[in-house]
Design an enzyme around this catalytic site. Structure first.
Site, PDB file in Angstrom:
ATOM      1  N   GLY A  43      -8.262  31.028  48.714  1.00 14.85           N
ATOM      2  CA  GLY A  43      -9.692  31.072  48.984  1.00 14.85           C
ATOM      3  C   GLY A  43     -10.291  29.745  49.399  1.00 14.85           C
ATOM      4  N   HIS A 448      -8.787   5.380  19.638  1.00 17.60           N
ATOM      5  CA  HIS A 448      -9.361   4.100  20.062  1.00 17.60           C
ATOM      6  C   HIS A 448      -8.280   3.267  20.741  1.00 17.60           C
ATOM      7  CE1 HIS A 448     -11.751   0.438  20.041  1.00 17.60           C
ATOM      8  NE2 HIS A 448     -10.694  -0.206  19.533  1.00 17.60           N
TER       9      HIS A 448
END
Length: 470
Positions: A43, A448
């Site tokens: 598509g 972190h």
């Protein structure tokens, strides 16, 4: 006409809505066929939309970094030059590989692929023009329409494929325009404007409304405006193109802003004001399928069934944002409903992403929407300049903004402008889906140093207990 075997489901269109629906149907035991008029499956998204545009955005960003920023990281490159043909070839290769993967996916799930243009003659009967003398007729218990959308053409700014173009042609310019005009300040225009700006074009965006990217949270939209201007894009707001003519290889335009008029000349003019559903030629009027007279979109019920039994529609054909992931979710839900299961889509948790740099991603309500609905709310935000990972990468523009209910703390919306926003938003979608509070996010341990820490800090700041926010 050759009559083929009876199918449980025939899907017209093989984009993200169609092929995902087909695979889900196969998993549920439905005998399924997919009709695709184009040579390649996938598509608009895979062929001339999401995928090629992101390939060019990445390539152009690398080029920009090599020219403008590598030196600050201690990388010496010498003179950097652009090989546009190679860049476009890489984009085409990415598209080719992914569309071929879709074909293998469908074939691996025993889904019949029919190449041709489909017309529904009657409920349960699809005629396919395959380009051969005899047309093929497919019989199906159910039909799912997933044909997608096409760029809207404006009177006086008709596409000529070379000078006045749609987003499709803007993915394949053979040269970098010296001056690219873009009509429309929405996601598509801003993304393609970013591509060609990085590659050397002067880019001017012309928008009728007083701001760009109007669906964004206001604070995020204003920040994006400032950053894109800093990158070199120019904006003419509250302005429309009154006239455009092509002469001597240039597009000469007359712009109107209130009582003022201005003439501007462009090498190319990209018209990107929205998209329309692709319903022409399907035979919907003759069948009595109801559509919205204003938008042309097909009206469906909660199971994605149209006004005609046995015919369903999803994706860009039905109301809602024209997003590939929305179409995929609807495809899955529609097929599950056909199979007697409880398929549904939560439209309150559909993420939206703008692939400029920095990226913009959002889910849920904007601050403006919360105010309009008179919902008591709290806001927490945190800038990427305070995130260690962002500092390490040198990508400190932007922030995370989290909106929660003032009494229950339930998250109402999250809006991110910054690096990796497109990936960070997934955590926020999940949070909204599960009805999480800002405290839930703030108490969830984030790695972190990561960009996602900025989300945790924004959540902490909702309750005024952020460690790093002032």
């Amino acid at each position: 006409m050759a009559q083929q075997a009876q199918f449980d489901l025939v899907i017209i269109g093989s984009g993200p809505g169609g092929y995902v629906a087909a695979v889900r149907a196969s998993q549920l035991g439905l005998k399924t066929a997919v009709v695709e008029k184009n040579a390649r499956l996938g598509g608009v998204c895979l062929n001339v939309g999401c995928i090629p545009s992101k390939a060019l955005l990445d390539s152009s960003e690398y080029y920009h970094l090599a020219r403008e920023r590598f030196a600050e990281y201690g990388i010496k490159t010498g003179k950097v030059s652009l090989d546009l043909a190679a860049m476009l070839a890489r984009k085409d290769k990415v598209v080719e590989e992914l569309t071929e993967n879709v074909r293998k996916l469908l074939e691996g799930n025993n889904i019949e692929i029919v190449q041709g243009t489909a017309t529904i003659n009657a409920p349960g009967t699809i005629e396919v023009d395959t380009g051969k003398k005899k047309k093929t007729t497919l019989a199906a218990k159910n039909i799912l329409l997933a044909t997608g959308s096409a760029p809207i053409e404006v009177k006086g700014l008709e596409f000529d494929g070379k000078h006045i173009v749609s987003s499709t042609e803007a993915l394949s310019f053979d040269t970098v325009p010296k001056h690219l005009g873009i009509v429309g300040g929405g996601y598509i225009g801003l993304e393609l404007g970013s591509v060609w700006n990085r590659l050397g074009s002067k880019v001017t965006v012309i928008e009728m409304l007083p701001k760009i990217a109007t669906t964004l949270d206001g604070q995020v939209g204003r920040t994006l405006d400032r950053i894109l201007k800093r990158q070199g894009l120019a904006f003419k707001l509250n302005t429309k193109v009154a006239k455009a003519t092509v002469a001597r290889g240039k597009v000469r335009t007359v712009l109107e802003s209130g009582d003022n008029t201005e003439e501007m000349s462009f090498d190319r003019l990209l018209v990107s004001i929205g998209r329309r559903p692709l319903t022409r030629g399907l035979g919907l009027e003759e069948l009595g399928v109801e559509t919205d007279p204003k938008t042309g979109q097909i009206l469906v019920d909660e199971t994605y069934r149209t006004s005609v039994d046995g015919i369903y529609a999803i994706g860009d054909l039905v109301p809602g944002p024209m997003l590939a992931h929305k179409a995929s979710a609807e495809g899955t839900a529609a097929v599950e409903c056909m199979a007697g299961r409880a398929g549904e889509v939560n439209y309150d948790t559909i993420p939206a992403v703008v692939y400029t740099w920095p990226e913009v991603a959002s889910v849920g309500l904007t601050e403006e929407q919360v105010r309009e609905r008179e919902i008591p709310y709290c806001v927490g935000s945190f800038p990427f300049s305070g995130a260690g990972r962002a500092r390490c990468m040198g990508e400190t523009d932007g922030f995370v903004k989290l909106i929660s209910h003032g009494k229950t703390d339930r998250i109402l919306g999250v809006h991110i402008i910054g690096p990796r926003a497109a990936d960070m938003i997934a955590e926020c979608v999940l949070a909204l889906e599960f009805g999480a509070s800002s405290e839930d996010i703030s108490r969830t341990i984030h790695g972190h140093p990561t960009f996602a820490e900025a989300l945790m800090e924004a959540a902490m700041n909702v309750r005024k207990c952020s460690i790093y926010a002032s």
